[in-house]
Design an enzyme around this catalytic site. Structure first.
Site, PDB file in Angstrom:
ATOM      1  N   CYS A 114      10.215  28.505  43.525  1.00 47.98           N
ATOM      2  CA  CYS A 114       9.561  29.442  44.442  1.00 47.98           C
ATOM      3  C   CYS A 114      10.172  30.842  44.386  1.00 47.98           C
ATOM      4  CB  CYS A 114       9.632  28.926  45.868  1.00 47.98           C
ATOM      5  SG  CYS A 114       8.808  27.352  46.067  1.00 47.98           S
ATOM      6  N   HIS A 255       8.963  34.379  51.192  1.00 51.30           N
ATOM      7  CA  HIS A 255       8.331  33.184  50.613  1.00 51.30           C
ATOM      8  C   HIS A 255       7.759  32.321  51.739  1.00 51.30           C
ATOM      9  CE1 HIS A 255       7.476  29.645  48.465  1.00 51.30           C
ATOM     10  NE2 HIS A 255       8.546  28.970  48.842  1.00 51.30           N
ATOM     11  N   ASN A 285       2.154  26.605  50.711  1.00 52.71           N
ATOM     12  CA  ASN A 285       3.232  27.094  49.850  1.00 52.71           C
ATOM     13  C   ASN A 285       2.708  27.154  48.411  1.00 52.71           C
ATOM     14  OD1 ASN A 285       5.483  27.386  48.222  1.00 52.71           O
ATOM     15  ND2 ASN A 285       6.706  25.834  49.257  1.00 52.71           N
TER      16      ASN A 285
END
Ligand code: ACO
Length: 329
Positions: A114, A255, A285
């Site tokens: 990520c 994030h 996500n």
């Protein structure tokens, strides 16, 4: 750094198909209430069967190029952040280079989970700052829904597909653009998030397929515990390197892993809701793509204005983390 670097433009792409929490209720033993209260996610996007990661990357890249007027021949390097390439090799960056017709560009993928976009951004910044490259396309693209175990409710409700892209280029002398970028890693935490099989350690066999070892595995609670601390420290380092305080930042683009993590980060650092960009409710996500997709969202909603200072921050598989500060022009 020798050559000043600026961010020129933002683009993104979200696949059309929306998968809601109610859809997931039909697939695994879960509920809209559980997913929303534990993660903040209401829905996520899912790539169409014919779409692979390079298709999402291409759509995001085309958007930033159209918005800025930068042509394929203006690019001299392409960095793509992804952990869900079309295939093990060649890179998504090479497939994208060909499709764009960027005949003068080198191309490489970066795998940092990520944090991938922050890693790609930092690499592109240093390539331009070195004076060796003039204009680098940075793309983050993921099709994680293809790597999920749709019988595992602890992971399949969390992730979604998407892509985002920026262009970094040499700025005029004295022009403020990218003010800092800071990266970190702790490989001892590699097994918090990973694909157990399909690599050289555990190659694909009928047994690994039977045991569903090719799917995304995560220790959610251990990851959660790391998240706030590493993001807070990364923000502080990036701010210190830029010679700025949080009070001077106009927009924080973190994030999008879990709304509870974002709320904790806001509380610990004292980030107001007006400054915080949150998109997890609509996209879930999207791994490396989440930061540029959120930045694009702020741009499209008119929240990102010329002259504003932006702080981006992420953490992810590896374990990796990173933050960067830039002035939007
Ligand atoms: N629906 C209903 N119940 C569920 C679900 C679900 N989808 N998932 C888990 N549960 C149950 C569990 O089985 C458990 O039940 P039990 O108590 O009977 O055993 C209960 O809910 C609580 O589970 P926890 O794992 O303790 O739930 P938690 O509050 O920790 O939330 C979550 C889990 C959302 C995964 C959280 O830990 C988290 O967000 N972690 C961080 C993940 C992250 O940030 N990842 C980012 C990186 S991703 C990348 O790099 C690609």
């Amino acid at each position: 750094m020798a050559v000043p670097v600026r961010v020129r433009g933002i683009g993104a792409y979200a696949p059309k198909r929306v998968l809601t929490n109610h859809d997931l209720e039909q697939m695994v033993d879960t509920s809209d209430e559980w997913i929303q209260s534990r993660t903040g996610i209401k829905e996520r996007r899912m790539a169409a069967p014919e779409e692979a990661t390079s298709d999402l990357a291409y759509a995001a890249a085309r958007q930033v190029m159209e918005r800025t007027g930068v042509t394929a021949m203006d690019l001299d390097f392409i960095v793509v952040a992804t952990v869900t390439g079309d295939m093990q090799f060649p890179s998504v960056a090479c497939l994208l280079q060909d499709r764009l017709g960027a005949k003068q560009a080198g191309a490489v993928d970066v795998a940092a989970g990520c944090t991938g976009f922050l890693y790609a951004f930092h690499l592109a910044r240093t390539l331009v700052a070195s004076g060796v490259h003039k204009r680098v396309l940075v793309v983050a693209a993921e099709v994680l829904t293809r790597m999920l175990d749709w019988t595992d409710r602890t992971t399949c409700v969390l992730l979604g597909d998407g892509a985002g892209a920026v262009i970094l280029e040499a700025a005029a002398e004295g022009e403020e653009g990218v003010l800092s970028s800071h990266l970190g890693s702790d490989g001892s935490l590699w097994d918090l998030l990973y694909f157990p099989a399909g690599g050289s350690r555990t190659p694909t066999t009928p047994e690994t397929v039977d045991q569903r070892l090719h799917f995304f595995k995560m220790n959610g609670q251990a990851t959660f515990k790391q998240a706030c601390g590493v993001m807070e420290r990364a923000c502080q380092q990036a701010l210190e390197d830029a010679g700025l305080s949080l009070a001077e930042i106009d927009l924080v683009v973190p994030h999008q892993a879990n709304l509870r993590i974002l709320n904790q980060l806001s509380e610990r650092m004292g980030i107001s809701a007006e400054k915080m960009v949150v998109t997890i409710d609509r996209y879930g996500n999207t791994s490396a793509a989440s930061v540029p997709m959120a930045l694009n969202d702020a741009y499209e909603q008119g929240r990102l204005k010329p002259g504003q200072l932006v702080l981006m921050v992420s953490f992810g598989a590896g374990l990796t983390w990173g933050a960067a500060v830039f002035r939007w022009s």
